[in-house]
Design a protein around this motif. Structure first.
Motif, PDB file in Angstrom:
ATOM      1  N   VAL A  22       0.737  -1.145  -0.058  1.00 20.20           N
ATOM      2  CA  VAL A  22      -0.105  -0.044  -0.038  1.00 20.20           C
ATOM      3  C   VAL A  22       0.652   1.469   0.016  1.00 20.20           C
ATOM      4  CG1 VAL A  22      -1.847  -1.214   0.966  1.00 20.20           C
ATOM      5  CG2 VAL A  22      -0.482  -0.168   2.371  1.00 20.20           C
ATOM      6  N   SER A  23       2.174   1.202   0.463  1.00 19.44           N
ATOM      7  CA  SER A  23       2.947   2.347   0.381  1.00 19.44           C
ATOM      8  C   SER A  23       3.038   2.778  -0.854  1.00 19.44           C
ATOM      9  CB  SER A  23       4.106   2.022   1.150  1.00 19.44           C
ATOM     10  OG  SER A  23       5.004   1.201   0.580  1.00 19.44           O
ATOM     11  N   GLN A  24       3.116   2.049  -2.071  1.00 18.38           N
ATOM     12  CA  GLN A  24       3.251   2.369  -3.322  1.00 18.38           C
ATOM     13  C   GLN A  24       1.945   3.054  -3.875  1.00 18.38           C
ATOM     14  OE1 GLN A  24       6.516   1.763  -4.867  1.00 18.38           O
ATOM     15  NE2 GLN A  24       7.115   1.650  -2.778  1.00 18.38           N
ATOM     16  N   LEU A  25       1.015   2.782  -3.517  1.00 16.54           N
ATOM     17  CA  LEU A  25      -0.309   3.093  -4.211  1.00 16.54           C
ATOM     18  C   LEU A  25      -0.007   4.767  -4.501  1.00 16.54           C
ATOM     19  CD1 LEU A  25      -2.960   1.154  -1.870  1.00 16.54           C
ATOM     20  CD2 LEU A  25      -2.250   0.701  -4.233  1.00 16.54           C
TER      21      LEU A  25
END
Lengths: 527, 327
Positions: free
Chosen positions: B182-185
């Motif tokens: 999710v940190s890349q979303l």
């Protein structure tokens, strides 16, 4: 040895000031430590936010490396912040205090991930950068129509700079503490010196001892010592001094009001003589008062009264007078016997036996008459006194008649009454004998009796009486010639009768002068 | 020293007793004794404003509150401005709240917490939807998650008005659970729910997460397609709309709204509102309002709300702490 006054005062003052200063310093230090941390937290968060909102931070290509670095350096320079780190959303470091790290990848950790993911503004402590620091993170957004999270800014504040701030504060505090300590030493030194000057260099213990001793000495004196200020308010009185003052009286605090009014008035009179004597009578006591002015810096600030009760001395003087007169009487008596013996011896030479017998009979009759009138007087001292007085009067050729009804129970005369009674009777009789001396057909009558608690003494003579009855009982008043001491006769009689709570009556009617003394006594069994 | 403290303690206890007694006496007899102010921490027309005015009308028309009632709008800071204002008022002011009260604090955007207020009631929930444009090649929720799992940056996701709100959180949560990094979303943040819808309709974004009430109408018109909801039951308007549960992910997330007053309200005041709101949620007007807004009835009284807020607060804290930390 115990601690001296100086050590005590120094100890207390320095102790108190030191503890106050130290306690306050600790509080200040604690408070400012908290404040430094709060400030550091606020400052780092504020910095992170401010930098994140700077519009020049981002351009169309995302974070612009050059702009970011110059902005960060300028911000560090202008604000009290230790470092600024900015990384983009991929974790690539765009600016860093250590240029080596620029362009490197730094993973998002538990803290900055929250900012990266949720846009959170966070402040936390971390040891991730060189040394422990307080770090705040803020998200950097970019875009007009919609915004995209471009990266994260971290502004940090090294704990060591907080510590150095605290140390700065501490050193300031230490200087203040030292200054206060020195000041307190100075103050306590001055204070001690002041107190010592007030106590004339004595330690309090020594002062106490001096006071106690003075009190003991003054208490053991028979003389009353009373000190009063200028207006007469009593500032000190020793034990016997207090006995001269009324115990429950409105004026008990003022010497002029405490003593009888006439005495007070006498003492009040201002005179330039520093020392004066007064002889006064208070409650039947004869008192000599010595008054001295107290001076301080040549100004009279008060007076000291030394009171001496001379009643006892006066009593003794009276007794001695009586004894002396008895002694005279006895001498006169022996003289008369010697005369009679000469007479008998002369008659023997002339063989006039009949006349010898008459002389002897006469003498024997005299004895009988003595005995008959004295038979009811059981008190030996009084009886002896009366016999002496009879002899004295017979030597002076003055008939001295003792009423045959005279009687005196032994029990009526208690031990304490003997001396006053002797003084009273002796003086009254002597006065009467003196009064009739030199007149034709002199006569002196004496009566004593006791009945129902009252003793009555009557002395009559047919002398000329007194010219001024008012002065009769005053000290030094006498009609009897010039000898000074005689003046005390009736004065003493009166005093002694007063002392026994009795009364003295005087009358002069039909050529007869009469003294009647009424004296109460304790009846037997009533004690 | 000890005795002094003890005495002081007794004294204070006594004084508090007296104060409490006074409070009881006046509260019982008089509350409410003035105009009631309903604070809507948003601009007129928004969800909070609608709720506030709905409550005002319902209470007024049914005669549940006899005093005058005014709605005041205090927009700004994701509720922060209105709630700061409420904290300064007396017990005659009440305000609409939502999960933002909890997340604002957890995300460092507000000093206020739910403990600074007196929860009076929890009123309604609504579900959150994930929608794609009508012509999107994304088939369903799982398809979307698979694509993100493969490449988290492959899709543009629209959200509004800020990261960290329920729409955003619920999306991250589901993706996280599915194993997406999710940190890349990549989220595109729009100013409001309306802008998100516009972006989706215009095809500017691939996916949007927003309240079901905001997306349902366009979905029914066929302009967009809802591919997942956080609901735990079928949506009455279109039962074919799939929930995450329907797609095999055990995840539900109600977006709740409630009402609260300032801190330190008395028992009598709380009892008054318990009574009032329990009657309000039974009325026809309230039922209509819920229906119009697409909300579900979720009434909890004061005690229930206190407990619920506590639970929610813990839930959010765990969510924020664990999301993104799984890699």
């Amino acid at each position: 040895m115990n601690m001296g006054l100086e050590a005590k005062i120094n100890g207390i003052l320095i102790g108190i000031i030191t503890s106050i200063v130290v306690i306050i310093s600790v509080f200040v230090l604690y408070d400012s430590t908290n404040e430094y941390y709060d400030n550091a937290e606020r400052l780092s968060l504020q910095s992170a936010k401010t930098i994140s909102f700077l519009p020049s931070l981002v351009n169309n290509q995302g974070l612009s490396e050059e702009a970011v670095q110059s902005i960060a350096n300028q911000y560090i320079f202008e604000n009290d912040i230790d470092f600024v780190i900015i990384k983009d959303s991929d974790g690539i470091i765009v600016t860093h205090p250590d240029p080596e790290f620029i362009g490197e990848y730094e993973a998002y950790d538990e803290h900055d991930a929250k900012t990266k993911l949720f846009g959170a503004y966070l402040t936390y402590e971390t040891g991730r950068y060189q040394e422990p620091a307080i770090v705040s993170t803020a998200p950097i957004y970019q875009g007009d129509e919609f915004r995209v999270l471009e990266g994260v800014v971290k502004a940090g504040y090294f704990k060591s700079s907080i510590t150095s701030n605290i140390l700065d504060k501490l050193s300031t505090l230490i200087i203040i503490v030292v200054v206060f300590l020195l000041l307190s030493m100075l103050v306590s030194r001055l204070f001690t010196r002041y107190i010592k000057s007030q106590t004339l260099g004595y330690e309090p213990r020594e002062i106490t001892t001096i006071l106690k001793n003075r009190e003991k000495i003054f208490s053991s004196l028979d003389e009353g010592i009373i000190a009063a200020d200028h207006s007469g308010n009593i500032t000190y009185a020793n034990e016997s001094g207090k006995s001269f003052l009324p115990s429950n009286h409105d004026g008990a605090n003022n010497i002029f009001h405490a003593l009888p009014p006439e005495v007070g008035e006498m003492l009040k009179e201002e005179e330039s003589i520093a020392e004066r004597y007064f002889g006064v009578t208070i409650d039947g006591r004869e008192i000599v008062i010595l008054m001295k002015y107290l001076y301080e810096k040549e100004e009279a600030v008060g007076r000291i009264f030394i009171l001496r009760d001379i009643s006892a001395i006066a009593k003794l003087t009276n007794k001695l007078t009586v004894v002396e007169s008895l002694f005279d009487d006895l001498r006169a008596q022996s003289h008369e016997y010697k005369n009679k013996l000469h007479l008998i011896s002369g008659l023997l030479e002339m063989d006039k036996y009949q006349q010898i017998r008459e002389v002897l009979n006469d003498e024997i009759d005299n004895f009988d008459s003595y005995n008959s009138s004295l038979v009811n007087i059981k008190e030996e001292h009084i009886k002896a006194l009366l016999i002496a007085k009879m002899n004295k009067s017979s030597e002076k050729r003055i008939p001295f008649n003792i009423n045959e009804e005279s009687q005196l129970d032994k029990a009526a005369v208690s031990e304490g009454m003997i001396n006053p009674l002797i003084t009273i009777i002796s003086n009254l009789i002597d006065n009467a004998i003196e009064a009739v001396a030199g007149i034709e057909h002199p006569e002196v009558h004496f009566y004593i009796g006791n009945f129902e608690g009252w003793m009555e003494i009557i002395v009559e003579d047919n002398g000329s009486g007194f010219d001024d009855e008012g002065k009769l009982f005053e000290k030094g008043f006498s009609t009897k010639g010039t000898k000074e001491e005689r003046g005390y006769g009736l004065y003493n009689v009166n005093n002694n009768i007063n002392a026994l709570n009795g009364y003295l009556d005087f009358s002069h009617t039909d050529g007869v002068t009469r003294f009647i003394a009424e004296i109460p006594y304790q009846k037997e069994g009533n004690e | 020293m000890r005795r002094n403290t003890k005495f002081l303690g007794l004294l204070m206890a006594g004084m508090m007793g007296v104060l409490a007694a006074c409070g009881n006496a006046s509260g019982e007899a008089e509350y409410p004794n003035g105009n009631i102010e309903i604070v809507a921490p948003a601009t007129p027309g928004g969800g909070w404003d609608t709720t506030a005015r709905g409550i005002q009308n319902t209470l007024d028309e049914n005669g549940l509150v006899e005093e005058n009632m005014n709605v005041s709008n205090k927009p700004g800071g994701g509720g922060e401005v209105g709630w700061q204002y409420l904290a300064q008022q007396d017990s005659h002011a009440i305000s609409i709240n939502s999960s933002l009260l909890l997340t604002n604090n957890l995300l460092g955007q507000s000093e206020l917490t739910h403990e600074d207020f007196t929860p009076l009631a929890t009123l309604a929930t609504e579900w959150i939807s994930v929608a794609v444009p009508a012509d999107s090649d994304i088939e369903n929720g799982i398809d979307m998650l698979d694509r993100l799992k493969e490449d988290p940056t492959s899709l543009n996701i629209a959200v509004g008005p800020a990261l960290g709100n329920n729409d955003h959180l619920s999306f991250v949560s589901v993706a996280d659970e599915y194993g997406v990094d999710v940190s890349q979303l990549e989220f595109m943040i729009y100013e409001s729910g309306g802008d998100v819808l516009t972006a989706l309709l215009g095809g500017h974004v691939d996916v949007a997460t927003m309240a079901l009430s905001e997306s349902l109408e366009q979905h029914l018109n066929g302009e967009i397609e809802i591919i997942a909801t956080t609901a735990d039951k079928p949506i009455p308007e279109d039962e074919s709309i799939p929930s995450w549960q329907d797609q095999g992910i055990d995840y539900t997330f109600p977006h709740w709204r409630g009402i609260m007053g300032p801190a330190d309200m008395t028992d009598e005041e709380i009892a008054y509102w318990n009574d009032t709101f329990s009657q309000m949620v039974e009325t026809e007007e309230w039922g209509t309002l819920l229906e119009n807004q697409g909300w579900d009835d979720f009434y909890l009284d004061h005690e229930g709300s206190v407990e619920f807020l506590e639970e929610q607060d813990q839930m959010y804290e765990e969510l924020l702490d664990t999301a993104g930390m799984t890699e």
